[in-house]
Design a protein around this motif. Structure first.
Motif, short mmCIF file in Angstrom:
data_model
loop_
_atom_site.label_atom_id
_atom_site.label_comp_id
_atom_site.label_asym_id
_atom_site.label_seq_id
_atom_site.Cartn_x
_atom_site.Cartn_y
_atom_site.Cartn_z
N UNK A 141 50.22 6.39 38.50
CA UNK A 141 51.61 6.16 38.15
C UNK A 141 51.96 4.67 38.10
N UNK A 142 51.50 3.92 39.09
CA UNK A 142 51.88 2.51 39.16
C UNK A 142 51.42 1.73 37.94
N UNK A 143 50.16 1.88 37.56
CA UNK A 143 49.62 1.14 36.42
C UNK A 143 50.19 1.68 35.10
N UNK A 144 50.47 2.98 35.07
CA UNK A 144 51.07 3.55 33.86
C UNK A 144 52.47 3.00 33.65
N UNK A 145 53.23 2.85 34.73
CA UNK A 145 54.56 2.24 34.61
C UNK A 145 54.46 0.79 34.14
N UNK A 146 53.44 0.09 34.59
CA UNK A 146 53.24 -1.30 34.16
C UNK A 146 52.88 -1.37 32.67
N UNK A 147 52.33 -0.30 32.14
CA UNK A 147 51.97 -0.26 30.73
C UNK A 147 53.19 -0.41 29.83
N UNK A 148 54.38 -0.24 30.40
CA UNK A 148 55.61 -0.38 29.61
C UNK A 148 55.75 -1.79 29.05
N UNK A 149 55.17 -2.78 29.72
CA UNK A 149 55.22 -4.15 29.21
C UNK A 149 54.50 -4.23 27.86
N UNK A 150 53.32 -3.60 27.77
CA UNK A 150 52.58 -3.59 26.51
C UNK A 150 53.36 -2.82 25.45
N UNK A 151 53.93 -1.66 25.84
CA UNK A 151 54.71 -0.86 24.90
C UNK A 151 55.89 -1.65 24.36
N UNK A 152 56.54 -2.41 25.23
CA UNK A 152 57.70 -3.22 24.81
C UNK A 152 57.28 -4.34 23.88
N UNK A 153 56.24 -5.07 24.24
CA UNK A 153 55.78 -6.19 23.42
C UNK A 153 55.28 -5.74 22.05
N UNK A 154 54.75 -4.52 22.00
CA UNK A 154 54.23 -3.99 20.73
C UNK A 154 55.29 -3.31 19.89
N UNK A 155 56.47 -3.06 20.46
CA UNK A 155 57.46 -2.30 19.71
C UNK A 155 58.83 -2.92 19.55
N UNK A 156 59.22 -3.80 20.48
CA UNK A 156 60.60 -4.31 20.46
C UNK A 156 60.88 -5.17 19.24
N UNK A 157 59.87 -5.85 18.71
CA UNK A 157 60.07 -6.76 17.58
C UNK A 157 60.15 -6.02 16.24
N UNK A 158 59.79 -4.76 16.21
CA UNK A 158 59.74 -4.03 14.94
C UNK A 158 61.11 -3.98 14.27
N UNK A 159 62.16 -3.76 15.07
CA UNK A 159 63.51 -3.66 14.50
C UNK A 159 63.92 -4.95 13.79
N UNK A 160 63.41 -6.08 14.27
CA UNK A 160 63.77 -7.37 13.66
C UNK A 160 63.29 -7.45 12.22
N UNK A 161 62.17 -6.79 11.91
CA UNK A 161 61.63 -6.83 10.55
C UNK A 161 62.56 -6.18 9.53
N UNK A 162 63.53 -5.38 10.01
CA UNK A 162 64.42 -4.67 9.09
C UNK A 162 65.69 -5.47 8.79
N UNK A 163 65.85 -6.63 9.42
CA UNK A 163 67.03 -7.47 9.15
C UNK A 163 67.11 -7.89 7.68
N UNK A 164 65.98 -8.24 7.01
CA UNK A 164 66.09 -8.61 5.58
C UNK A 164 66.72 -7.56 4.69
N UNK A 165 66.71 -6.29 5.10
CA UNK A 165 67.32 -5.24 4.29
C UNK A 165 68.84 -5.40 4.20
N UNK A 166 69.40 -6.21 5.09
CA UNK A 166 70.83 -6.48 5.04
C UNK A 166 71.18 -7.45 3.90
N UNK A 167 70.18 -8.17 3.39
CA UNK A 167 70.46 -9.26 2.45
C UNK A 167 69.74 -9.11 1.11
N UNK A 168 69.15 -7.96 0.86
CA UNK A 168 68.47 -7.75 -0.42
C UNK A 168 69.51 -7.55 -1.53
N UNK A 169 69.06 -7.72 -2.77
CA UNK A 169 69.97 -7.54 -3.91
C UNK A 169 70.43 -6.10 -4.04
#
Length: 371
Positions: A141-169
């Motif tokens: 359990x302890x190490x699995x909970x720590x795995x959340x850091x990897x999950x966050x670093x690998x996933x939190x930035x994905x939403x940022x990639x969709x910002x350009x859709x606000x400014x397309x033609x």
């Protein structure tokens, strides 16, 4: 029968882990199909309202997180509710967790099969995801909970990639109207229920308190984690409405993933494949945590809490999940009515649990403290 230390504790995880855990447990399969359920632009207010109501639940959970009963784990639950009641709760919890693992796994595998491996048998994809999750779970359990850091670093930035859709033609801001609904249908109510259910992930953290810090300032981290989720949900939903329009949005599966294929970069192609692959870390984390909860619930209702955890016990729980997922895939998920039934069942259950569990835990702690 070889033992394995799954629930040992060498240290407690601090407040930042609360922030990451809240955010990642709320960002799973549902966020990929969210626009299909919300459709209308004014439902962005539904995300905000449900998110603010979620803050109230997190306030109640923070009372539980900082209580002496939560820190005792299983014994704390027994002191509050009694052994028999805890065993009954464990049986229901086992079934609910099994259903959730099955549906989020089937959802992710469906996405992998549709976009990346259309010719591969889905059973191999199911097996691969579950084997990776079993490997993570086997570290405890302890190490699995720590795995959340990897999950966050690998996933939190994905939403940022969709910002350009606000400014397309092609982005037509008229699609964001009306911001105030002119009519309210049953589908709109289901959309609110969907959001509430999607935000319910942190409820499972209530059973992991022995590995988490009971710092009195924990509420701050819970609130920040929930606010990050609201921002991600809002960004992805508005980007989807601008890209597809409300009329077309309801007719497409995995709208967020399809949008990933239109992200333009100078050096990389098929960005949607990359996003799907990185999103897997969040699924592995989610399934691994839930597998540990499932095994723990099984130990409670089988009255084996005083015995050490074993590899056979963990593998048996894993096999139950594998059989459940393959059975659901074969008999229900392959048909549209069956898939809708499973998703709606999970939506209602998730919403009900998120309403019930924090309230019960908060009330039980307050009642005990006042005695």
């Amino acid at each position: 029968m070889k033992t394995i230390s799954l629930y040992n504790r060498t240290s407690t995880l601090g407040g930042t882990y609360f922030l990451l855990l809240v955010n990642r447990t709320q960002m799973h399969y549902f966020v990929l199909i969210m626009p299909v359920y919300l459709v209308h632009s004014y439902m962005v207010w539904g995300i905000v309202v449900m998110g603010l109501l979620s803050q109230i639940n997190l306030m109640m959970l923070s009372k539980w997180f900082t209580s002496s009963y939560a820190a005792k784990g299983y014994q704390g639950f027994v002191q509050l509710f009694g052994k028999r009641t805890v065993q009954v709760i464990a049986i229901f919890g086992f079934l609910i967790i099994l259903l959730k693992i099955s549906i989020i796994t089937l959802g992710y595998v469906e996405m992998l099969h549709s976009f990346m491996y259309p010719s591969m048998n889905k059973k191999w994809l199911i097996l691969a995801i579950l084997l990776i999750s079993l490997f993570v779970t086997s570290h405890g359990m302890e190490k699995t909970l720590r795995f959340v850091v990897i999950a966050f670093l690998c996933g939190a930035w994905i939403a940022i990639l969709f910002i350009p859709f606000f400014f397309t033609q092609s982005a037509n801001y008229r699609d964001l109207y009306p911001l105030i609904p002119t009519e309210w249908s049953e589908k709109s109510w289901l959309g609110l229920l969907f959001i509430w259910s999607a935000l319910s992930g942190p409820v499972y953290l209530a059973f992991m308190v022995p590995w988490l810090s009971s710092n009195k300032k924990v509420l701050k981290y819970l609130v920040i984690g929930n606010m990050l989720t609201i921002m991600e949900y809002s960004l992805l939903f508005i980007a989807s409405v601008l890209f597809y329009g409300s009329n077309y949005l309801s007719k497409i599966n995995f709208p967020v993933v399809h949008m990933g294929g239109y992200i333009q970069t100078s050096g990389l192609e098929r960005i949607d494949y990359i996003l799907i692959s990185f999103h897997m870390f969040n699924y592995v984390f989610d399934i691994s945590i839930l597998l540990l909860c499932l095994y723990g619930a099984g130990r409670v209702f089988m009255r084996k809490m005083n015995e050490r955890t074993t590899r056979i016990g963990l593998l048996s729980s894993w096999l139950v999940i594998l059989i459940s997922i393959i059975s659901m895939d074969q008999w229900l998920w392959e048909t549209v009515p069956g898939q809708k039934m499973l998703l709606n069942t999970q939506i209602w259950l998730g919403a009900f649990i998120y309403l019930l569990v924090p309230t019960i835990l908060f009330t039980a702690v307050k009642r005990k403290e006042s005695m």
